[in-house]
Design a protein around this motif. Structure first.
Motif, PDB file in Angstrom:
ATOM      1  N   ILE A 386     -12.081   1.258   9.834  1.00 53.04           N
ATOM      2  CA  ILE A 386     -10.834   0.620   9.741  1.00 53.04           C
ATOM      3  C   ILE A 386      -9.629   1.711   9.370  1.00 53.04           C
ATOM      4  O   ILE A 386      -9.976   2.656   8.558  1.00 53.04           O
ATOM      5  N   ASN A 387      -8.663   1.764  10.113  1.00 51.33           N
ATOM      6  CA  ASN A 387      -7.681   2.849   9.945  1.00 51.33           C
ATOM      7  C   ASN A 387      -6.729   2.024   8.816  1.00 51.33           C
ATOM      8  O   ASN A 387      -5.785   1.344   9.355  1.00 51.33           O
ATOM      9  N   TRP A 388      -6.812   2.501   7.598  1.00 46.52           N
ATOM     10  CA  TRP A 388      -5.911   1.726   6.658  1.00 46.52           C
ATOM     11  C   TRP A 388      -4.271   2.287   6.585  1.00 46.52           C
ATOM     12  O   TRP A 388      -3.754   1.951   5.643  1.00 46.52           O
ATOM     13  N   ASN A 389      -4.184   2.959   7.561  1.00 47.44           N
ATOM     14  CA  ASN A 389      -2.868   3.527   7.652  1.00 47.44           C
ATOM     15  C   ASN A 389      -1.910   2.868   8.739  1.00 47.44           C
ATOM     16  O   ASN A 389      -0.848   3.213   8.926  1.00 47.44           O
ATOM     17  N   LYS A 390      -2.530   2.036   9.134  1.00 47.92           N
ATOM     18  CA  LYS A 390      -1.989   1.262  10.411  1.00 47.92           C
ATOM     19  C   LYS A 390      -1.399   0.092   9.871  1.00 47.92           C
ATOM     20  O   LYS A 390      -2.026  -0.890   9.272  1.00 47.92           O
ATOM     21  N   ASN A 391      -0.221  -0.244  10.369  1.00 50.45           N
ATOM     22  CA  ASN A 391       0.651  -1.600   9.946  1.00 50.45           C
ATOM     23  C   ASN A 391       0.432  -2.602  10.830  1.00 50.45           C
ATOM     24  O   ASN A 391       0.580  -2.227  11.949  1.00 50.45           O
ATOM     25  N   PHE A 392       0.674  -3.782  10.528  1.00 47.17           N
ATOM     26  CA  PHE A 392       0.703  -4.817  11.460  1.00 47.17           C
ATOM     27  C   PHE A 392       2.020  -4.984  12.069  1.00 47.17           C
ATOM     28  O   PHE A 392       3.222  -5.179  11.333  1.00 47.17           O
ATOM     29  N   VAL A 393       2.140  -4.856  13.415  1.00 44.13           N
ATOM     30  CA  VAL A 393       3.456  -4.946  14.162  1.00 44.13           C
ATOM     31  C   VAL A 393       3.797  -6.176  15.147  1.00 44.13           C
ATOM     32  O   VAL A 393       2.681  -6.436  15.699  1.00 44.13           O
ATOM     33  N   TYR A 394       4.811  -6.710  14.547  1.00 46.73           N
ATOM     34  CA  TYR A 394       4.774  -8.154  15.432  1.00 46.73           C
ATOM     35  C   TYR A 394       6.463  -8.484  15.610  1.00 46.73           C
ATOM     36  O   TYR A 394       7.143  -8.307  14.605  1.00 46.73           O
ATOM     37  N   LEU A 395       6.774  -8.713  16.742  1.00 45.46           N
ATOM     38  CA  LEU A 395       8.031  -8.969  17.288  1.00 45.46           C
ATOM     39  C   LEU A 395       9.294  -7.922  16.804  1.00 45.46           C
ATOM     40  O   LEU A 395      10.175  -8.125  16.564  1.00 45.46           O
ATOM     41  N   GLY A 396       8.631  -6.713  16.909  1.00 44.37           N
ATOM     42  CA  GLY A 396       9.634  -5.541  16.575  1.00 44.37           C
ATOM     43  C   GLY A 396       9.676  -5.193  15.000  1.00 44.37           C
ATOM     44  O   GLY A 396      10.432  -4.181  14.646  1.00 44.37           O
ATOM     45  N   PHE A 397       8.808  -5.582  14.361  1.00 44.76           N
ATOM     46  CA  PHE A 397       8.728  -5.302  12.800  1.00 44.76           C
ATOM     47  C   PHE A 397       7.395  -4.811  12.444  1.00 44.76           C
ATOM     48  O   PHE A 397       6.316  -5.392  13.082  1.00 44.76           O
ATOM     49  N   GLU A 398       7.313  -4.078  11.369  1.00 41.82           N
ATOM     50  CA  GLU A 398       5.877  -3.698  10.885  1.00 41.82           C
ATOM     51  C   GLU A 398       5.786  -4.186   9.452  1.00 41.82           C
ATOM     52  O   GLU A 398       6.683  -4.120   8.938  1.00 41.82           O
TER      53      GLU A 398
END
Length: 512
Positions: A386-398
């Protein structure tokens, strides 16, 4: 809040001429709402154009989630690589567009009744008017900011210590809608066993549509394009025919039509593109029984209708495991307990096949949220770790589990456009001529700084009252207007900090 009017008079160039707004009653009562006339209506071909959007993306290793570096033109290793996103857009003739708009409104009314029946009001968000406060009839409608915020708030309040958020993306959504499935759901929405003749004619022409490439029709008629300018007081001047040097100058030259219908039909065989057949992977020509044009006024409601039963099934399956499901056009998100992750992925993949659609495997992302030391953290799952530096991206937002931001790529694109526009303004300002040495700063300030942030209704000339009156059309401001609205809506956001240096950067570019 006033309901949006489906009757919209637009002035883009097509095979026919734009309709006059003052003839509204003639077109509505005398044609568009006449079932008999629509049943016999001969639709004109769509005009097709391809829009390319340049994006700078990061690529991650499927195994460990580490960034894959790419070599740029200078031979340097960089995180982001340039990519082009292609969109195929089709737009209908002016009268056809009104017919599609009217039938879209009729279908949408039936569709809204159905999704209320299935309990899908909060599930399907794209192309719909969903009120921020359902109890208030004057409430404004939600936009992508609100829909993304709803999902982020659900994640923050989710009771599990560790859980999954799965993002799915449907491959070529509009291009692959099966015509038979679409016809069946159309009849179900209408509550009929057979489509009425007017509806069938609309269905037939949105599924078996023909089209003309904009480059081809422009090349054929570019020396005699119909144009119509406005006088200083806002009145339209007489229609003229003149040569337009390049396709990109159509708007600035006030183009309103490429040709007359008669002129088009004289050479239609030269311009029409095949639409009922398609080449498969092996190059064989086969009958095309799938796909609708993206860009027509009716396409969005048809796309929503098409997945009505899919939405109901996934919603039900997600609620069984204690999660939620949301869909914004072809973007879907499922939030569920960790142990239900594999089951929900299998359910979505199996169900979507029933509708002859596919999920883009490369764009399916699995995020792990975990409560650690009183703080929610986010990471993306890859094959090995798991890359814990990756944010969830949804509809143009992180969303990183605590804070919300505008997607970094969108902010970078805003600054990139700012720098490019200033550089371009300097280039033209250096040329000899009347305005040599001048830069039109006011225009730049309006596009890229807080001075253009205000949104307001536009004033348009009214022939009957002989004056400019406030219309329902808005000047929507600039990127900072969007950022400001998001900052006032989003939970725990750091959006203002993303653009706080825009004034400094703007003036640094001006001084260079």
């Amino acid at each position: 809040m006033q309901k949006k009017d489906w009757f919209k008079v637009k002035r883009y160039p097509h095979i026919d001429f734009p309709l006059e707004g003052k003839m509204r009653s003639k077109w509505i009562e005398g044609y568009v709402t006449s079932e008999e006339k629509v049943a016999k209506h001969s639709f004109l071909p769509f005009i097709h154009k391809t829009i390319y959007q340049r994006k700078f993306r990061k690529e991650y290793d499927d195994k460990n989630g580490k960034i894959i570096y790419h070599q740029n033109e200078k031979g340097e290793l960089v995180e982001r690589y340039a990519d082009k996103k292609k969109r195929e857009i089709y737009y209908a003739s002016h009268l056809d567009s009104l017919i599609y708009s009217y039938y879209a409104q009729k279908l949408n009314s039936h569709y809204e009744d159905k999704i209320n029946q299935f309990g899908l009001n909060d599930v399907v968000s794209a192309y719909r008017a969903v009120k921020i406060n359902p109890q208030n009839s004057n409430s404004a409608n939600k936009c992508n900011i609100d829909f993304a915020n709803d999902v982020f708030q659900f994640i923050l309040q989710y009771p599990e210590t560790e859980f999954s958020v799965i993002a799915f993306d449907i491959s070529s959504f509009f291009d692959n809608l099966d015509h038979k499935i679409l016809r069946d759901i159309w009849m179900e929405i209408m509550g009929v066993s057979e489509l009425p003749k007017d509806h069938f004619n609309v269905f037939k022409n949105i599924t078996r549509f023909s089209h003309v490439n904009i480059i081809d029709i422009f090349t054929e008629f570019q020396d005699r394009i119909f144009t119509r300018a406005k006088s200083k007081n806002g009145n339209y001047l007489p229609i003229k025919r003149k040569k337009v040097a390049k396709l990109k100058f159509l708007k600035s030259q006030n183009a309103i039509a490429f040709c007359t219908k008669k002129e088009f039909f004289n050479i239609k065989n030269k311009l029409l593109q095949p639409s009922r057949t398609v080449k498969d992977k092996n190059g064989n020509i086969k009958y095309k029984n799938f796909g609708i044009p993206q860009g027509s006024p009716i396409s969005s409601v048809l796309a929503n209708m098409y997945l009505m039963h899919f939405d109901a099934t996934i919603k039900s399956e997600t609620e069984v495991v204690g999660g939620i499901y949301r869909r914004y056009s072809d973007d879907m998100v499922v939030i569920c307990p960790l142990e239900s992750k594999d089951k929900m992925i299998d359910v979505v993949l199996a169900e979507i096949k029933k509708y002859k659609l596919e999920i883009q495997s490369k764009k399916t992302q699995i995020f792990r949220f975990k409560k650690l030391n009183g703080r929610l953290i986010c990471g993306q799952e890859f094959d090995d770790e798991i890359n814990w530096n990756k944010n969830f991206v949804y509809l143009g937002f992180e969303f990183d589990g605590v804070y919300t931001r505008i997607k970094s790529g969108s902010v970078a694109n805003y600054y990139r456009k700012m720098k490019r526009s200033i550089k371009r303004a300097k280039h033209f300002g250096a040329k000899k001529g009347k305005f040599q040495g001048e830069i039109f700063r006011r225009r730049l300030y309006k596009r890229f700084t807080f001075k253009g942030i205000k949104r307001y209704k536009k004033y348009k000339w009214n022939d009957e009252q002989k004056k400019f009156i406030k219309s329902e059309d808005y000047n929507w401001g600039n990127f900072l207007s969007y950022a400001d609205k998001a900052a006032g809506t989003m939970v725990n956001n750091k959006i203002k900090s993303q653009v706080k240096n825009h004034w400094k950067i703007f003036h640094q570019e001006l001084k260079r």
